[in-house]
Enzyme design. Structure first.
Site, PDB file in Angstrom:
ATOM      1  N   HIS A 181      29.036  47.507  68.575  1.00 41.40           N
ATOM      2  CA  HIS A 181      29.475  47.463  69.971  1.00 41.40           C
ATOM      3  C   HIS A 181      29.824  48.843  70.530  1.00 41.40           C
ATOM      4  CE1 HIS A 181      32.134  45.847  73.347  1.00 41.40           C
ATOM      5  NE2 HIS A 181      31.015  45.173  73.479  1.00 41.40           N
ATOM      6  N   LYS A 221      29.426  52.599  72.177  1.00 33.82           N
ATOM      7  CA  LYS A 221      28.566  53.263  73.159  1.00 33.82           C
ATOM      8  C   LYS A 221      28.837  54.766  73.042  1.00 33.82           C
ATOM      9  CE  LYS A 221      29.363  49.026  75.129  1.00 33.82           C
ATOM     10  NZ  LYS A 221      30.355  48.084  74.614  1.00 33.82           N
ATOM     11  N   ASP A 244      23.117  67.728  71.206  1.00 33.17           N
ATOM     12  CA  ASP A 244      23.255  69.029  70.521  1.00 33.17           C
ATOM     13  C   ASP A 244      24.634  69.233  69.913  1.00 33.17           C
ATOM     14  OD1 ASP A 244      20.654  69.679  71.121  1.00 33.17           O
ATOM     15  OD2 ASP A 244      21.153  70.826  72.920  1.00 33.17           O
ATOM     16  N   HIS A 282      34.157  45.592  83.776  1.00 37.90           N
ATOM     17  CA  HIS A 282      33.848  45.773  82.353  1.00 37.90           C
ATOM     18  C   HIS A 282      34.583  46.970  81.759  1.00 37.90           C
ATOM     19  CE1 HIS A 282      30.872  46.251  78.892  1.00 37.90           C
ATOM     20  NE2 HIS A 282      31.244  44.990  78.811  1.00 37.90           N
ATOM     21  N   LYS A 308      37.245  49.160  80.007  1.00 35.33           N
ATOM     22  CA  LYS A 308      38.290  48.906  79.011  1.00 35.33           C
ATOM     23  C   LYS A 308      39.223  50.108  79.006  1.00 35.33           C
ATOM     24  CE  LYS A 308      34.108  47.251  77.118  1.00 35.33           C
ATOM     25  NZ  LYS A 308      34.102  45.885  77.308  1.00 35.33           N
ATOM     26  N   ASP A 339      52.624  54.911  81.234  1.00 37.64           N
ATOM     27  CA  ASP A 339      53.552  55.802  81.951  1.00 37.64           C
ATOM     28  C   ASP A 339      52.828  56.811  82.839  1.00 37.64           C
ATOM     29  OD1 ASP A 339      55.638  54.503  80.718  1.00 37.64           O
ATOM     30  OD2 ASP A 339      55.913  56.018  79.159  1.00 37.64           O
TER      31      ASP A 339
END
Length: 484
Positions: free
Chosen positions: A224, A226, A231, A402, A404, A409
């Site tokens: 899952h 990404k 380089d 979507h 996350k 604070d």
């Protein structure tokens, strides 16, 4: 003949009873949360035969024998690579912020991976900005590109990224592309797959879905993460898959997916490259660790440390969950969370309630409509007790939110691929960044505020008046929440 049928019937009943008893003992003796065990027992008893098959398919963390053995052997050499970062100038311990100090200690002790300073972060919040930025960096690539994504869905600007990779391959750039088999079926059926292979791009299906091996490896264990690294100088990570939302799941009725990515330069890039190398080796057996970062910190500039927190089979259990818990417990003023899938563990639920009850402002932003109806109903089963504890819940109407993210604070944040559900926190290959950079955090906080302007705050009085049908579905899917 009648006696034969009678004997076969009794033998079948006896065999099934032994099978149920055996699986029940396995569920009970397996060390895990009681709620998870009870949920599985309910599935096994309510769904005869099918429930047992589901347990064998999804009930235990089974990576597959070869991958599991490989991951176990890898932890030593990768731990050595991580531990050498302690001596790197980018690991600044003096004056490190209170929010990240304990997280650095936890990850150093459990994974031997320290937080590193000297990074520059750019928050990218629109699909066009994200994909065009990635295309531009790919077009500048000189030596190698590492990418891992859960979903690659052809169409729109995603095809432009594919074209950029083909151009890079034609320049002689080495490209390693790892895509989850279950998440990217359309890519593997598209012409892009063969075009990339013909161009010399190394494309690998992670955790390949194979009907002949369904009982040898857990099917819902997914890659899952990404991550894109160019380089070993530039990296991207965040919530967005390699998709153009205008061409992705248009018939699902939830609107376009709303995502962010973070573009990173600095020593954290090498750590994300090492995470890609881990995933690549788990899948292929080929080791390609990056060089260790070389950086000269500006002593007059703020350190802005980042802790990379990976998870998945072979890595320390519950690490991301522990980091999330530490971050929330340290909040003095506010906690703001955005997540598309909110099905919290009992520990996380109590942490959120207790944080609100000690006077901290806790806000939760989730999509009004979800592409998973089971998750949508299960999420709503938690609304009442959260609101009674003082948590403010907002439902986002601008598409499928979507992103996350967690902001503490308004000074510290977590951002990455991790959903607030058991699958992300316990099962999948995931990665999150713990970022101690107040300017970046303020930018993320403002983006969360923009989400909230497109949201409706759930009112406890009105929520209490919802119908019996809704309450019934919430309770049904709540029972299964440890398995979602």
């Amino acid at each position: 003949m009648e006696k034969v049928y009678h004997f076969v019937t009794l033998a079948g009943i006896g065999f099934y009873w032994l099978l149920v008893a055996g699986v029940t003992l396995r569920v009970v003796l397996k060390r895990r949360a009681v709620s998870v065990s009870l949920a599985w027992l309910m599935v096994i008893y309510i769904l005869p035969v099918l429930g047992i098959a589901c347990y064998f398919l999804f009930g235990e963390l089974n990576l597959g024998r070869k991958r599991a053995e490989r991951a176990k052997m890898m932890f030593g050499p990768y731990g050595d690579w991580f531990s050498q970062l302690d001596e790197n100038q980018a690991h600044v311990t003096d004056g490190i912020g209170r929010h990240i100090y304990r997280i650095d200690s936890l990850c150093n002790n459990r994974l031997r991976l320290p937080a590193l300073s000297g990074n520059q972060l750019t928050l990218q919040s629109t699909p066009e900005h994200i994909l065009r930025s990635m295309i531009n960096d790919i077009d500048q690539a000189k030596s190698h590109i590492r990418m891992v994504f859960y979903i690659w869905h052809p169409g729109g600007l995603a095809d432009d990224v594919a074209q950029a990779l083909l151009r890079a391959a034609n320049r002689g750039v080495e490209i390693k592309l790892l895509l989850d088999s279950a998440g990217s079926p359309r890519f593997f059926r598209s012409p892009w797959y063969s075009m990339m292979l013909n161009a010399g791009i190394d494309v690998v299906q992670a955790l390949q879905v194979n009907p002949y091996r369904i009982f040898l490896r857990r099917l819902d264990l997914r890659q899952h993460r990404k991550i894109a690294v160019i380089d070993d100088e530039i990296a991207y990570t965040g919530s967005m898959n390699l998709v153009d939302p205008a061409y992705f799941k248009q018939g699902s009725g939830v609107g376009q997916w709303v995502d962010i990515m973070v573009r990173i330069t600095g020593p954290t890039v090498n750590v994300l490259a090492a995470i890609h190398s881990w995933d690549w080796e788990v899948e292929t057996g080929q080791r390609d660790l990056p060089l260790k970062p070389s950086v000269q910190l500006d002593e007059t500039a703020p350190p802005h440390p980042i802790q990379v927190v990976p998870s998945g089979p072979g890595m320390p259990d519950y690490l991301i969950s522990q980091v999330l818990s530490i971050a929330i417990h340290q909040a003095n003023e506010s906690v703001r969370i955005t997540t598309p899938y909110f099905v919290p563990s009992a520990d996380l639920l109590e942490t959120l309630k207790m944080t609100a009850q000690r006077g901290v402002k806790v806000e939760l932003v989730i999509p009004h409509k979800n592409d998973s109806l089971m998750v949508q109903w299960a999420s709503r089963a938690f609304y009442t007790e959260l609101m009674l504890a003082g948590v403010a819940i907002y439902e986002f109407y601008g598409g499928l939110l979507h992103t996350k993210s967690v902001v503490i604070d308004e000074q510290f944040c977590l951002v990455g691929t991790v959903n607030m559900d058991m699958r992300s926190l316990w099962l999948n290959f995931e990665v999150t960044l713990a970022v101690d950079d107040e300017a970046f955090t303020q930018e993320l906080y403002q983006m969360q505020s923009d989400y909230m302007t497109q949201s409706h705050r759930v009112d406890l009085t009105q929520w209490s008046q919802r119908g019996l049908y809704s309450r019934f579905l919430e309770r049904v899917f709540y029972l299964f929440n440890p398995l979602l």
